[in-house]
Scaffold this active site. Structure first.
Site, PDB file in Angstrom:
ATOM      1  N   LYS A 118       0.821  -1.217   0.000  1.00 56.93           N
ATOM      2  CA  LYS A 118       0.000   0.000   0.000  1.00 56.93           C
ATOM      3  C   LYS A 118       0.851   1.262   0.000  1.00 56.93           C
ATOM      4  O   LYS A 118       0.463   2.271  -0.589  1.00 56.93           O
ATOM      5  CB  LYS A 118      -0.938   0.012   1.217  1.00 56.93           C
ATOM      6  CG  LYS A 118      -2.123  -0.938   1.099  1.00 56.93           C
ATOM      7  CD  LYS A 118      -3.141  -0.665   2.203  1.00 56.93           C
ATOM      8  CE  LYS A 118      -4.344  -1.586   2.104  1.00 56.93           C
ATOM      9  NZ  LYS A 118      -5.238  -1.434   3.271  1.00 56.93           N
ATOM     10  N   LYS A 199     -10.145 -12.417  -8.654  1.00 60.49           N
ATOM     11  CA  LYS A 199     -11.169 -12.414  -7.610  1.00 60.49           C
ATOM     12  C   LYS A 199     -12.197 -11.296  -7.821  1.00 60.49           C
ATOM     13  O   LYS A 199     -11.833 -10.199  -8.228  1.00 60.49           O
ATOM     14  CB  LYS A 199     -10.440 -12.216  -6.268  1.00 60.49           C
ATOM     15  CG  LYS A 199     -11.295 -12.348  -5.042  1.00 60.49           C
ATOM     16  CD  LYS A 199     -10.448 -12.162  -3.787  1.00 60.49           C
ATOM     17  CE  LYS A 199     -10.902 -10.912  -3.043  1.00 60.49           C
ATOM     18  NZ  LYS A 199     -10.495 -10.849  -1.647  1.00 60.49           N
ATOM     19  N   LYS A 202     -14.535  -6.092  -3.940  1.00 61.14           N
ATOM     20  CA  LYS A 202     -15.425  -4.971  -3.696  1.00 61.14           C
ATOM     21  C   LYS A 202     -14.765  -3.630  -3.974  1.00 61.14           C
ATOM     22  O   LYS A 202     -15.433  -2.621  -4.060  1.00 61.14           O
ATOM     23  CB  LYS A 202     -16.030  -5.033  -2.291  1.00 61.14           C
ATOM     24  CG  LYS A 202     -15.108  -4.865  -1.106  1.00 61.14           C
ATOM     25  CD  LYS A 202     -15.969  -4.777   0.160  1.00 61.14           C
ATOM     26  CE  LYS A 202     -15.362  -5.340   1.424  1.00 61.14           C
ATOM     27  NZ  LYS A 202     -14.115  -4.738   1.872  1.00 61.14           N
TER      28      LYS A 202
HETATM   29  P1  AMP Z   1     -12.573  -8.109   1.157  1.00 58.90           P
HETATM   30  O1  AMP Z   1     -13.758  -7.793   0.307  1.00 58.90           O
HETATM   31  O2  AMP Z   1     -11.398  -8.488   0.320  1.00 58.90           O
HETATM   32  O3  AMP Z   1     -12.278  -7.067   2.196  1.00 58.90           O
HETATM   33  O4  AMP Z   1     -12.931  -9.439   1.974  1.00 58.90           O
HETATM   34  C1  AMP Z   1     -13.923  -9.498   2.979  1.00 58.90           C
HETATM   35  C2  AMP Z   1     -14.345 -10.952   3.189  1.00 58.90           C
HETATM   36  O5  AMP Z   1     -15.070 -11.466   2.069  1.00 58.90           O
HETATM   37  C3  AMP Z   1     -13.180 -11.920   3.411  1.00 58.90           C
HETATM   38  O6  AMP Z   1     -13.522 -12.815   4.425  1.00 58.90           O
HETATM   39  C4  AMP Z   1     -13.017 -12.637   2.098  1.00 58.90           C
HETATM   40  O7  AMP Z   1     -12.576 -13.958   2.296  1.00 58.90           O
HETATM   41  C5  AMP Z   1     -14.414 -12.618   1.513  1.00 58.90           C
HETATM   42  N1  AMP Z   1     -14.356 -12.424   0.059  1.00 58.90           N
HETATM   43  C6  AMP Z   1     -14.042 -11.290  -0.583  1.00 58.90           C
HETATM   44  N2  AMP Z   1     -14.105 -11.441  -1.922  1.00 58.90           N
HETATM   45  C7  AMP Z   1     -14.462 -12.731  -2.138  1.00 58.90           C
HETATM   46  C8  AMP Z   1     -14.681 -13.522  -3.300  1.00 58.90           C
HETATM   47  N3  AMP Z   1     -14.566 -13.019  -4.522  1.00 58.90           N
HETATM   48  N4  AMP Z   1     -15.026 -14.807  -3.142  1.00 58.90           N
HETATM   49  C9  AMP Z   1     -15.164 -15.333  -1.906  1.00 58.90           C
HETATM   50  N5  AMP Z   1     -14.960 -14.637  -0.780  1.00 58.90           N
HETATM   51  C10 AMP Z   1     -14.620 -13.367  -0.864  1.00 58.90           C
END
Ligand code: AMP
Ligand code: TRP
Length: 334
Positions: A118, A199, A202
């Protein structure tokens, strides 16, 4: 050990950056909802971590926190099983973080992969980005958390929290529970619909391959219909050669609760991708309809405030007791 809980405690935090996606639902939210029954669970919104990188309008952060909180409740977070609170409403976490900072080495923080990644992207790097993992350690050990479910990228930070807890225990007597990370099982890594090799995230800029929990049905339909597949003309599960189709099968399996192999058997050989996508679309609708309806209902009420007030009170009670022990152990005050 000054431990007050007998039931095992689970704690996790979810940053309010970006909007929640169906990937978050499959990989994160569903898992947390599963765990909440087995432990004395704590879930909080780390708003203080959010400003470690420059943010836009503060009002938008507040709105997002509210949306996150309402969505979690709409997905099934049970306030009877879970203490749900906002990080900045528990001042002891900051007080503890200061003490922990004085027991954490510059070298340790310099080695953090996330800091390196970052900080490279910015010109004026705030000190908070550097000490971010210490605040996270305070979040965890303040509550005697036993287990901390996080994505793989946060494992290093939980390991640092372990090191800090052990160091403090060694120096001042047993003050803290040493936490364990839990890394979610794979298989629920939902990919971007436009680029099924990466992936669904968000915080991605291009949102055409991302289904958000609050997307309306017309938008979802458009995104699924445009989801990248291939020209083979038959459905089969092969993550290397057919990543788009495989991702849609995985999504179907995760949302419908059908075991993956059963979903594969059902769709293998289908020749019309449109028919297959229609089935995927249907389970997405079925999953999101009740969540969105509940979200609508909740966001018109003040229920979330009730839950967060209660969470804040319980969190403060536990946090203040712990902080008081730590403060005295290190020799503060009279
Ligand atoms: P993040 O959105 O990267 O901050 O992740 C928040 C939570 O959502 C974490 O526990 C990740 O493991 C899960 N997560 C985020 N993106 C995905 C995805 N594309 N598929 C499955 N789990 C996800
Ligand atoms: N840093 C975590 C993330 O980006 C959020 C977080 C803050 C957290 N404090 C925590 C997660 C304590 C688990 C435990 O996802």
């Amino acid at each position: 050990m000054y431990m007050e809980n007998t039931e095992k405690r689970l704690l996790s935090g979810l940053q309010p950056s970006g909007e929640l996606t169906i990937g978050n639902y499959c990989g994160g939210i569903r898992q947390f909802l599963e765990y909440q029954k087995e432990y004395d669970s704590f879930l909080f919104v780390p708003d203080m971590h959010t400003i470690t990188v420059p943010q836009g309008d503060p009002k938008l952060i507040q709105e997002r926190i509210r949306r996150f909180a309402n969505l979690y409740l709409a997905c099934g977070l049970d306030p009877a099983n879970c203490t749900f609170y906002i990080q900045s409403e528990v001042p002891a976490v900051n007080q503890l973080a200061w003490i922990l900072e004085c027991h954490t080495y510059m070298g340790e923080l310099s080695r953090m992969t996330q800091f390196k990644a970052k900080s490279e992207k910015q010109t004026n790097v705030g000190c908070g980005l550097f000490t971010y993992p210490v605040l996270m350690a305070a979040d965890i050990i303040l509550y005697d958390s036993n287990v901390v479910p996080v994505g793989a990228d946060q494992k290093q930070h939980v390991e640092l929290a372990r090191d800090i807890a052990e160091r403090m225990n060694h120096k001042y007597g047993d003050l803290f529970v040493v936490p364990e990370p839990i890394i979610p099982k794979v298989g629920a890594k939902i990919k971007d619909l436009q680029d099924p090799t990466k992936k669904m995230s968000k915080s991605a800029e291009d949102t055409s391959g991302i289904i958000f929990l609050l997307d309306n049905e017309a938008t979802i339909k458009k995104k699924i219909n445009r989801a990248v597949t291939d020209n083979d003309g038959y459905v089969a599960f092969d993550e290397e050669k057919k990543p788009g189709i495989s991702n849609l099968i995985t999504l179907y399996s995760a949302l419908s609760g059908t075991p993956l192999q059963q979903a594969i058997d059902r769709f293998t050989g289908w020749e019309r991708y449109g028919d297959f996508k229609k089935e995927v679309l249907e389970v997405i609708y079925e999953t999101l309809r009740p969540v969105q309806a509940e979200y609508e209902r909740l966001s018109k009420s003040d229920y979330v405030d009730e839950v967060l007030d209660r969470g804040r009170d319980r969190a403060n009670e536990i946090a203040n007791r712990k902080y008081d022990l730590v403060r005295r152990a290190v020799g503060f005050g009279r």
